[in-house]
Design an enzyme around this catalytic site. Structure first.
Site, PDB file in Angstrom:
ATOM      1  N   HIS A 196       0.814  -1.220   0.000  1.00 29.72           N
ATOM      2  CA  HIS A 196       0.000   0.000   0.000  1.00 29.72           C
ATOM      3  C   HIS A 196       0.848   1.270   0.000  1.00 29.72           C
ATOM      4  O   HIS A 196       0.366   2.342  -0.388  1.00 29.72           O
ATOM      5  CB  HIS A 196      -0.973  -0.005   1.183  1.00 29.72           C
ATOM      6  CG  HIS A 196      -0.334   0.155   2.527  1.00 29.72           C
ATOM      7  ND1 HIS A 196      -0.098   1.382   3.094  1.00 29.72           N
ATOM      8  CD2 HIS A 196       0.117  -0.767   3.415  1.00 29.72           C
ATOM      9  CE1 HIS A 196       0.457   1.221   4.282  1.00 29.72           C
ATOM     10  NE2 HIS A 196       0.600  -0.069   4.494  1.00 29.72           N
ATOM     11  N   LYS A 200       0.484   5.397  -2.253  1.00 30.91           N
ATOM     12  CA  LYS A 200       0.417   6.730  -1.662  1.00 30.91           C
ATOM     13  C   LYS A 200       0.786   7.784  -2.703  1.00 30.91           C
ATOM     14  O   LYS A 200       1.705   7.602  -3.497  1.00 30.91           O
ATOM     15  CB  LYS A 200       1.337   6.822  -0.443  1.00 30.91           C
ATOM     16  CG  LYS A 200       0.887   5.919   0.711  1.00 30.91           C
ATOM     17  CD  LYS A 200       1.755   6.094   1.933  1.00 30.91           C
ATOM     18  CE  LYS A 200       1.315   5.139   3.052  1.00 30.91           C
ATOM     19  NZ  LYS A 200      -0.034   5.444   3.543  1.00 30.91           N
ATOM     20  N   GLU A 234       6.468   5.284  13.662  1.00 29.03           N
ATOM     21  CA  GLU A 234       5.124   5.192  14.222  1.00 29.03           C
ATOM     22  C   GLU A 234       5.185   5.561  15.695  1.00 29.03           C
ATOM     23  O   GLU A 234       6.089   5.114  16.415  1.00 29.03           O
ATOM     24  CB  GLU A 234       4.557   3.783  14.061  1.00 29.03           C
ATOM     25  CG  GLU A 234       4.371   3.345  12.621  1.00 29.03           C
ATOM     26  CD  GLU A 234       3.784   1.945  12.540  1.00 29.03           C
ATOM     27  OE1 GLU A 234       2.550   1.838  12.658  1.00 29.03           O
ATOM     28  OE2 GLU A 234       4.543   0.992  12.374  1.00 29.03           O
ATOM     29  N   ASP A 253       8.480  -6.638   8.497  1.00 30.82           N
ATOM     30  CA  ASP A 253       7.181  -5.994   8.385  1.00 30.82           C
ATOM     31  C   ASP A 253       7.244  -4.699   7.595  1.00 30.82           C
ATOM     32  O   ASP A 253       6.298  -4.347   6.895  1.00 30.82           O
ATOM     33  CB  ASP A 253       6.627  -5.707   9.790  1.00 30.82           C
ATOM     34  CG  ASP A 253       5.191  -5.207   9.758  1.00 30.82           C
ATOM     35  OD1 ASP A 253       4.347  -5.873   9.128  1.00 30.82           O
ATOM     36  OD2 ASP A 253       4.916  -4.141  10.342  1.00 30.82           O
ATOM     37  N   HIS A 258       7.963  -2.337   2.268  1.00 26.98           N
ATOM     38  CA  HIS A 258       7.659  -0.924   2.082  1.00 26.98           C
ATOM     39  C   HIS A 258       8.890  -0.072   1.763  1.00 26.98           C
ATOM     40  O   HIS A 258       8.950   0.616   0.743  1.00 26.98           O
ATOM     41  CB  HIS A 258       6.984  -0.362   3.342  1.00 26.98           C
ATOM     42  CG  HIS A 258       5.674  -0.985   3.656  1.00 26.98           C
ATOM     43  ND1 HIS A 258       4.788  -1.412   2.695  1.00 26.98           N
ATOM     44  CD2 HIS A 258       5.068  -1.248   4.836  1.00 26.98           C
ATOM     45  CE1 HIS A 258       3.711  -1.912   3.265  1.00 26.98           C
ATOM     46  NE2 HIS A 258       3.857  -1.818   4.568  1.00 26.98           N
TER      47      HIS A 258
END
Length: 506
Positions: A196, A200, A234, A253, A258
């Site tokens: 995902h 963006k 985060e 992860d 990413h």
């Protein structure tokens, strides 16, 4: 007379979704409620869906069509923060929502899905086009694809495509095995591995920024770029997902998929055209140019971290080992920082610093490209010296681009100070940007895989990450090694300091 489409506005959009059905495995799960259904509703709200459009949800939970529609309505109302809820739009959209209960391992489920697809093809005129979306546990990806194949659903009179969520395997061998099992039913051209981050707006804008403007390309190389930092921070912890997260960790992860994909987009060579395979060829080539590290190099150029308890804003915050579902002796990293070198003519010798972590001071994802300083300091006095120029691409939370440089302060003398030129998506265009899942769903439905990850890219990413995981698995770390609310372990700062660099504080 053709059926009127209440969703379609031909003057507004060029990329409209064709007549089709989406089968969502794991339709009662968190991803469907938080991301997929709000994205599909927004596409309906924007009149981008064809009249012949249907969604068939499936999971083990027994629900009627009406119960499923009601749950999805609640999800859309709760999670569509920037979209007005229209009862009229929802009523039209919900007519195309259906549900089939069953277990992924039960072949009878696929026969019921086949019957429902046949029914919706007649009722909704979907043209036999089907997109299967695997929003399930990764261990069920291959089993679901094989069930689809055994029921003869992998082929039909229309197109058939498959979206697979990350992670794509847990190492190089499992990624290859998964692909072999998927390819037994779907060709590589019909497998869409979704990341995902690539959906963006700012990540997509990297391509426009680099290749749509002639001023940057002459500077985009080792002669002018000092180093590159890519940060995905985060502020939250594992948010009740401790049991899942301790099986993956920050390296697999976030960095394996990413951040390496973002790095490939920043550093790739210009493609001959903006066609899917041309763009993906260059991203793949970049990933395969990353220099493999020996175990000794990994110990110097890769730093794991795990957050410990702290007091933040007057509240006690638990450490990772105190989170529900987490082993009190867990060695899983919640922070990972890696130094990467690319062995090609453009980037030889330029370090790329990638970091990602949980419980850091703020939520931010950005790329910072630091250029070399001016070769000679000619200004004296209060001038800060030949500070490097910095180009910052902000991915989230506020998408935009900033260029930092030195300018003369008003008044007498040549006194310099840093200034910034900023581009912000929201204020510049004055319109809403689509979410990443809206963009990627449309791409899959129209058959555009440009922003999806190809198998050779997955394998190249695992080839970078797996040796690091192997070294970390055999090592002992003094966890926790950073307090919640800080920017990570001291060793990550030392990793940059050895080359005279420092992490940028976003």
């Amino acid at each position: 007379m053709p059926q009127a489409n209440p969703f379609e506005d031909p003057l507004r959009f060029e990329r409209r979704v064709p007549e089709c059905a989406i089968v969502i495995f794991g339709a009662n799960g968190d991803l469907t409620r938080r991301k997929l259904m709000p994205a599909l509703y927004r596409l309906a709200y924007d009149r981008r869906l064809a009249a012949g459009f249907a969604v068939i949800g499936t999971s083990r939970t027994r629900l009627t069509d009406e119960q499923f529609r009601e749950k999805m309505r609640d999800a859309v109302q709760h999670f569509s923060e920037d979209t007005e809820f229209s009862a009229e739009v929802w009523e039209t959209f919900a007519r195309g929502l259906f549900y089939v209960a069953g277990d992924i391992g039960d072949r009878e489920l696929y026969r019921r899905i086949a019957a429902k697809l046949s029914e919706t093809e007649q009722a909704r005129q979907t043209g036999g086009n089907v997109l299967f979306y695997l929003s399930t546990q990764p261990s069920q990806y291959a089993e679901a694809a094989e069930g689809i194949g055994a029921a003869g659903l992998g082929h039909g009179k229309g197109w058939r495509r498959l979206i697979v969520e990350k992670p794509f395997g847990h190492d190089l061998a499992s990624a290859r095995e998964l692909t072999e099992r998927l390819h037994a039913v779907f060709s590589e051209a019909d497998v869409y591995r979704i990341d995902h981050y690539l959906g963006k707006e700012t990540v997509q804008n990297i391509l426009a920024f680099r290749f749509g403007n002639g001023i940057w390309e002459p500077l985009w190389n080792r002669r002018y770029v000092n180093h590159v930092q890519i940060t995905a921070a985060e502020s939250i912890g594992v948010e009740g997902r401790g049991a899942y997260y301790q099986e993956s960790g920050a390296l697999a992860d976030m960095i394996q998929n990413h951040l390496l994909q973002v790095m490939a987009t920043i550093a790739m060579e210009p493609s001959a055209s903006f066609r899917a395979n041309s763009v993906r060829d260059e991203r793949s080539k970049l990933l395969r140019s990353i220099r493999p590290m020996t175990p000794d190099e990994i110990r110097v150029n890769a730093v794991p971290g795990q957050y410990g308890p702290a007091r933040i804003g007057g509240a006690e915050v638990p450490g990772f080992r105190q989170e529900p579902g987490v082993d009190p002796q867990s060695r899983t990293e919640t922070y990972a920082a890696v130094t990467i070198f690319v062995e090609n003519w453009r980037w030889a010798g330029v370090p790329f610093y990638l970091r990602s972590g949980k419980r850091l001071p703020k939520r931010v994802t950005e790329i910072a490209i630091q250029f070399n300083p001016a070769p000679l300091a000619i200004f004296e006095g209060d001038a800060p010296g030949p500070a490097p120029n910095l180009l910052i691409v902000r991915i989230q939370p506020e998408a935009g681009i900033s260029l930092k440089f030195l300018s003369k302060r008003p008044g007498s003398g040549m006194k310099l100070r840093p200034v910034s030129m900023d581009f912000n998506y929201g204020s510049s265009f004055g319109e809403r940007s689509p979410t990443d899942y809206e963009t990627l769903l449309v791409d899959a439905l129209i058959g555009d895989p440009t922003l999806y990850t190809r198998q050779d890219m997955v394998e190249a990413s695992w080839a970078v990450v797996e040796p690091i995981e192997n070294v970390w698995r055999e090592s002992r770390f003094d966890f926790p090694n950073y307090a919640a609310g800080t920017w990570g372990p001291r060793a990550a700062d030392e990793m940059l300091a050895r080359r005279g660099h420092a992490w940028r504080k976003p």
